[in-house]
Design a protein around this motif. Structure first.
Motif, mmCIF file in Angstrom:
data_model
loop_
_atom_site.group_PDB
_atom_site.id
_atom_site.type_symbol
_atom_site.label_atom_id
_atom_site.label_comp_id
_atom_site.label_asym_id
_atom_site.label_seq_id
_atom_site.Cartn_x
_atom_site.Cartn_y
_atom_site.Cartn_z
ATOM 1 N N GLU A 111 1.305 -1.149 -0.369
ATOM 2 C CA GLU A 111 0.046 -0.281 -0.179
ATOM 3 C C GLU A 111 1.033 1.344 -0.043
ATOM 4 O O GLU A 111 1.766 1.805 1.037
ATOM 5 N N SER A 112 0.767 1.817 -1.179
ATOM 6 C CA SER A 112 1.723 2.985 -1.254
ATOM 7 C C SER A 112 1.333 4.238 0.037
ATOM 8 O O SER A 112 0.109 4.298 0.135
ATOM 9 N N PRO A 113 2.491 4.462 0.475
ATOM 10 C CA PRO A 113 2.697 5.712 1.807
ATOM 11 C C PRO A 113 1.927 7.234 0.796
ATOM 12 O O PRO A 113 2.304 7.493 0.034
ATOM 13 N N ARG A 114 0.850 7.592 2.002
ATOM 14 C CA ARG A 114 -0.303 8.979 1.588
ATOM 15 C C ARG A 114 -0.006 9.720 2.837
ATOM 16 O O ARG A 114 -1.456 9.876 3.195
ATOM 17 N N PRO A 115 0.850 10.045 3.323
ATOM 18 C CA PRO A 115 1.019 10.764 4.590
ATOM 19 C C PRO A 115 -0.332 12.126 4.080
ATOM 20 O O PRO A 115 0.574 12.797 3.125
ATOM 21 N N THR A 116 -1.103 12.601 5.000
ATOM 22 C CA THR A 116 -1.275 13.965 5.105
ATOM 23 C C THR A 116 -0.937 14.712 6.253
ATOM 24 O O THR A 116 -1.156 16.441 6.152
ATOM 25 N N ALA A 117 -0.224 14.595 7.107
ATOM 26 C CA ALA A 117 -0.298 15.866 8.174
ATOM 27 C C ALA A 117 1.679 15.117 8.918
ATOM 28 O O ALA A 117 1.904 13.834 8.548
ATOM 29 N N GLY A 118 3.133 16.050 8.749
ATOM 30 C CA GLY A 118 4.191 15.576 8.945
ATOM 31 C C GLY A 118 4.644 14.871 8.320
ATOM 32 O O GLY A 118 4.547 14.585 7.243
ATOM 33 N N ILE A 119 6.277 14.868 8.393
ATOM 34 C CA ILE A 119 6.887 14.208 7.852
ATOM 35 C C ILE A 119 7.177 12.366 8.844
ATOM 36 O O ILE A 119 7.268 12.118 9.483
ATOM 37 N N HIS A 120 6.832 11.342 7.621
ATOM 38 C CA HIS A 120 7.064 10.339 8.202
ATOM 39 C C HIS A 120 8.246 9.573 7.915
ATOM 40 O O HIS A 120 8.125 9.615 6.926
ATOM 41 N N ARG A 121 8.541 8.089 8.284
ATOM 42 C CA ARG A 121 9.373 7.692 8.422
ATOM 43 C C ARG A 121 8.537 6.553 7.934
ATOM 44 O O ARG A 121 8.238 5.579 8.585
ATOM 45 N N MET A 122 8.757 5.601 7.150
ATOM 46 C CA MET A 122 8.828 4.601 6.181
ATOM 47 C C MET A 122 10.068 3.244 6.075
ATOM 48 O O MET A 122 10.750 3.792 5.463
ATOM 49 N N VAL A 123 9.854 2.701 7.646
ATOM 50 C CA VAL A 123 10.309 1.934 7.944
ATOM 51 C C VAL A 123 10.453 -0.284 7.086
ATOM 52 O O VAL A 123 9.338 -0.514 7.429
ATOM 53 N N PHE A 124 11.206 -0.749 6.115
ATOM 54 C CA PHE A 124 11.607 -1.540 5.850
ATOM 55 C C PHE A 124 12.723 -2.974 7.254
ATOM 56 O O PHE A 124 13.718 -1.853 7.257
ATOM 57 N N VAL A 125 12.031 -3.426 7.398
ATOM 58 C CA VAL A 125 12.637 -4.170 8.154
ATOM 59 C C VAL A 125 12.745 -6.087 7.970
ATOM 60 O O VAL A 125 11.623 -6.530 7.152
ATOM 61 N N LEU A 126 13.866 -6.725 7.554
ATOM 62 C CA LEU A 126 13.953 -8.126 7.371
ATOM 63 C C LEU A 126 14.688 -8.544 8.496
ATOM 64 O O LEU A 126 15.661 -8.614 9.038
ATOM 65 N N PHE A 127 14.236 -10.045 8.131
ATOM 66 C CA PHE A 127 14.544 -10.463 9.234
ATOM 67 C C PHE A 127 14.536 -12.042 8.226
ATOM 68 O O PHE A 127 13.930 -12.425 7.963
ATOM 69 N N LYS A 128 15.699 -12.802 9.569
ATOM 70 C CA LYS A 128 16.228 -14.066 8.600
ATOM 71 C C LYS A 128 14.934 -15.439 9.927
ATOM 72 O O LYS A 128 14.930 -15.543 10.929
ATOM 73 N N GLN A 129 14.510 -16.004 8.311
ATOM 74 C CA GLN A 129 13.229 -17.451 9.284
ATOM 75 C C GLN A 129 13.856 -17.936 9.688
ATOM 76 O O GLN A 129 14.428 -19.071 8.796
#
Length: 179
Positions: A111-129
């Motif tokens: 889902e594409s980020p669409r912030p409406t207020a302020g500066i948002h951090r978009m965080v990608f986290v990778l885990f090894k299973q």
């Protein structure tokens, strides 16, 4: 291998603390939007640059190793009042090492980020299973918790993370770090 420290961009940007605990980065993670906007920590991307899901390249040295990728917004709906923290934008599991997210199983669609207020951090986290896993998608995207998810599915600590800043298309200025 990179160990997170107080000077690490993930710590300075508050990703360490708000989304994950300190960890040792030991797998390469490359994320590129529209074939030209590579995600580097604290880079700013506008919503028009991130409409389509990015290309994600996962490193490692073993095709048999499997990874989980989570993309969240810890600042939803607003950095001043993040009562939907963390908003889940994307969840892909069972990504073979040395490949990309397109080879994994998409649990929650991008889902594409669409912030409406302020500066948002978009965080990608990778885990090894530890092994191949099957899960049910979360019932909702808001108030997702990366730490809880990792604990429930026995993912351990992250092996890589990246983030970028995003604000509405007409927004301007940098993110203020409050101490």
């Amino acid at each position: 291998m990179r160990r997170t420290t107080q000077m690490d961009p993930l710590a300075v940007g508050g990703v360490i603390g708000d989304v994950v605990d300190a960890f040792e980065s030991c797998v390469s993670l490359r994320i590129v939007y529209n074939n030209n906007s590579e995600v580097v920590n604290s880079l700013e991307l506008k919503p028009s640059q991130i409409i389509n899901q990015p290309r994600v390249d996962v490193g490692g040295d073993d095709f048999r190793a499997l990874y989980t990728l989570i993309m969240v917004d810890p600042d939803a709906p607003s950095p001043n009042n993040p009562n939907m923290r963390e908003y889940l934008h994307w969840l892909v599991m069972n990504i073979p090492g040395t490949t990309g997210a397109s080879f994994g199983q998409e649990i929650v669609g991008y889902e594409s980020p669409r912030p409406t207020a302020g500066i948002h951090r978009m965080v990608f986290v990778l885990f090894k299973q530890m092994r191949r896993q099957m899960i049910h998608p979360p019932r909702w995207r808001n108030n997702f918790n990366t730490r809880d998810f990792a604990m429930v599915y026995n993912l351990g600590s992250p092996v890589a993370a990246l983030y970028f800043n995003c604000q509405r298309e007409s927004g301007w200025g940098g993110r203020r770090i409050l101490s």
